[in-house]
Design a protein around this motif. Structure first.
Motif, PDB file in Angstrom:
ATOM      1  N   GLU A   1      -0.375 -11.865   2.734  1.00  0.00           N
ATOM      2  CA  GLU A   1       0.485 -12.094   3.518  1.00  0.00           C
ATOM      3  C   GLU A   1       0.477 -12.387   4.954  1.00  0.00           C
ATOM      4  O   GLU A   1       0.457 -13.598   5.373  1.00  0.00           O
ATOM      5  CB  GLU A   1       0.608 -10.366   4.250  1.00  0.00           C
ATOM      6  CG  GLU A   1       1.327  -9.401   3.323  1.00  0.00           C
ATOM      7  CD  GLU A   1      -0.286  -8.437   2.724  1.00  0.00           C
ATOM      8  OE1 GLU A   1      -1.521  -8.318   2.741  1.00  0.00           O
ATOM      9  OE2 GLU A   1       0.112  -8.080   1.578  1.00  0.00           O
ATOM     10  N   GLU A   2      -1.099 -12.159   5.044  1.00  0.00           N
ATOM     11  CA  GLU A   2      -1.647 -12.796   6.475  1.00  0.00           C
ATOM     12  C   GLU A   2      -2.081 -14.620   5.952  1.00  0.00           C
ATOM     13  O   GLU A   2      -2.416 -15.325   6.989  1.00  0.00           O
ATOM     14  CB  GLU A   2      -2.743 -12.907   7.137  1.00  0.00           C
ATOM     15  CG  GLU A   2      -2.618 -11.257   7.490  1.00  0.00           C
ATOM     16  CD  GLU A   2      -4.087 -10.641   8.147  1.00  0.00           C
ATOM     17  OE1 GLU A   2      -5.182 -10.311   7.221  1.00  0.00           O
ATOM     18  OE2 GLU A   2      -3.619 -10.148   8.509  1.00  0.00           O
TER      19      GLU A   2
ATOM     20  N   ILE B   1       8.935 -11.322   7.002  1.00  0.00           N
ATOM     21  CA  ILE B   1       7.348 -11.496   6.163  1.00  0.00           C
ATOM     22  C   ILE B   1       7.880 -10.134   4.618  1.00  0.00           C
ATOM     23  O   ILE B   1       8.286 -11.045   3.293  1.00  0.00           O
ATOM     24  CB  ILE B   1       6.642 -10.655   6.443  1.00  0.00           C
ATOM     25  CG1 ILE B   1       5.437 -11.587   7.155  1.00  0.00           C
ATOM     26  CG2 ILE B   1       5.539 -10.437   4.852  1.00  0.00           C
ATOM     27  CD1 ILE B   1       4.579 -10.882   8.141  1.00  0.00           C
ATOM     28  N   THR B   2       8.756  -9.364   5.021  1.00  0.00           N
ATOM     29  CA  THR B   2       9.651  -8.792   4.313  1.00  0.00           C
ATOM     30  C   THR B   2      10.145  -9.066   3.050  1.00  0.00           C
ATOM     31  O   THR B   2      10.967  -9.500   1.281  1.00  0.00           O
ATOM     32  CB  THR B   2       9.604  -6.886   3.843  1.00  0.00           C
ATOM     33  OG1 THR B   2      10.140  -6.882   5.228  1.00  0.00           O
ATOM     34  CG2 THR B   2       7.963  -6.335   4.725  1.00  0.00           C
TER      35      THR B   2
ATOM     36  N   LEU C   1       9.389 -11.921   1.700  1.00  0.00           N
ATOM     37  CA  LEU C   1       8.846 -11.827  -0.067  1.00  0.00           C
ATOM     38  C   LEU C   1      10.124 -10.987  -1.213  1.00  0.00           C
ATOM     39  O   LEU C   1      10.341 -11.056  -2.504  1.00  0.00           O
ATOM     40  CB  LEU C   1       8.355 -10.326  -0.209  1.00  0.00           C
ATOM     41  CG  LEU C   1       6.670 -10.708   0.185  1.00  0.00           C
ATOM     42  CD1 LEU C   1       5.775  -9.552   0.702  1.00  0.00           C
ATOM     43  CD2 LEU C   1       6.446 -11.648  -0.405  1.00  0.00           C
TER      44      LEU C   1
ATOM     45  N   GLN D   1       5.892  -0.411   2.832  1.00  0.00           N
ATOM     46  CA  GLN D   1       6.100  -0.797   4.573  1.00  0.00           C
ATOM     47  C   GLN D   1       5.903   0.149   5.001  1.00  0.00           C
ATOM     48  O   GLN D   1       4.632  -0.189   5.909  1.00  0.00           O
ATOM     49  CB  GLN D   1       7.330  -1.472   4.447  1.00  0.00           C
ATOM     50  CG  GLN D   1       8.172  -2.270   3.247  1.00  0.00           C
ATOM     51  CD  GLN D   1       9.418  -2.449   3.947  1.00  0.00           C
ATOM     52  OE1 GLN D   1       9.827  -2.058   5.338  1.00  0.00           O
ATOM     53  NE2 GLN D   1      10.437  -3.315   3.009  1.00  0.00           N
TER      54      GLN D   1
ATOM     55  N   LYS E   1       1.606   0.311   5.377  1.00  0.00           N
ATOM     56  CA  LYS E   1       1.037  -0.868   5.734  1.00  0.00           C
ATOM     57  C   LYS E   1       1.180  -0.974   7.879  1.00  0.00           C
ATOM     58  O   LYS E   1       0.049  -1.607   8.089  1.00  0.00           O
ATOM     59  CB  LYS E   1       1.730  -2.218   5.337  1.00  0.00           C
ATOM     60  CG  LYS E   1       1.662  -2.965   3.808  1.00  0.00           C
ATOM     61  CD  LYS E   1       1.809  -3.739   3.358  1.00  0.00           C
ATOM     62  CE  LYS E   1       1.806  -4.305   1.773  1.00  0.00           C
ATOM     63  NZ  LYS E   1       0.120  -4.828   1.757  1.00  0.00           N
TER      64      LYS E   1
END
Length: 189
Positions: A63-64, A101-102, A105, A117, A120
């Motif tokens: 993700e990063e 971000i989600t 994805l 989620q 996280k």
């Protein structure tokens, strides 16, 4: 630091760039060397710059990676990660970034389940939020907790923290005003 103490300096200070001075009449300029002009010591320092970058890239999640993929040096990566994870980011800003971000994805065929989620989000909160994270973890069932409920709870906590900080600042200002006033009074006497 565990790998090589000089690597942390490179992360914080930026990469080593071999340079030379070029005299142009009365003006002396510093310009980067070409690769062919590097000596062995310069090559070793440049190698350490790449090693520092590699360690940072290998130490982050997928993700990063999207945030730092365009960074040229370990220093740029560190600055990007530090900015991304700064405590100054509000819960709303963090949740908006996380939703983006989600959503990306999901559009790529990798949906992230709500419970994952939630975990996280709780995991990336700063250490100063650990008591709130513990409270949510103990009281709420993370498998059924919705993102809206979590974000609402975090925003309420953030608002309360901000109010407490404001009260502390007002008390501090009053104390300083009283201290200055009492000094002026004693000086006049």
């Amino acid at each position: 630091m565990a790998e090589d103490s000089e690597l942390w300096d490179i992360v914080l200070d930026g990469p080593f760039i071999p340079t030379k001075e070029v005299n142009e009449g009365e003006i002396t300029r510093v310009i980067p060397n070409t690769r062919q002009q590097y000596d062995e010591a310069e090559r070793k320092k440049i190698e350490k710059s790449y090693k520092a970058k590699k360690l940072l890239v290998c130490g982050i999640g997928a993700e990063e990676y999207n945030c730092i993929s365009a960074c040229e040096s370990a220093n740029e990566i560190w600055d990007c990660l530090r900015t991304t994870h700064e405590e100054g980011e509000t819960i709303h800003e963090m949740s908006t970034r996380f939703a983006s971000i989600t959503n990306e994805l999901r559009s790529l065929g990798e949906p992230v389940h709500t419970s994952k989620q939630v975990r996280k989000i709780l995991r990336v909160l700063p250490k100063s939020w650990s008591s709130k994270v513990d409270a949510i973890t103990e009281v709420k069932d993370l498998k059924v907790l919705t993102m809206d409920s979590l974000i609402g709870s975090l925003q309420t906590h953030e608002m309360n923290r901000n109010q407490e900080e404001s009260k502390k600042e007002v008390k501090k200002d009053k104390y300083l005003s009283l201290k200055v006033a009492s000094r002026n009074t004693s000086n006049e006497e």
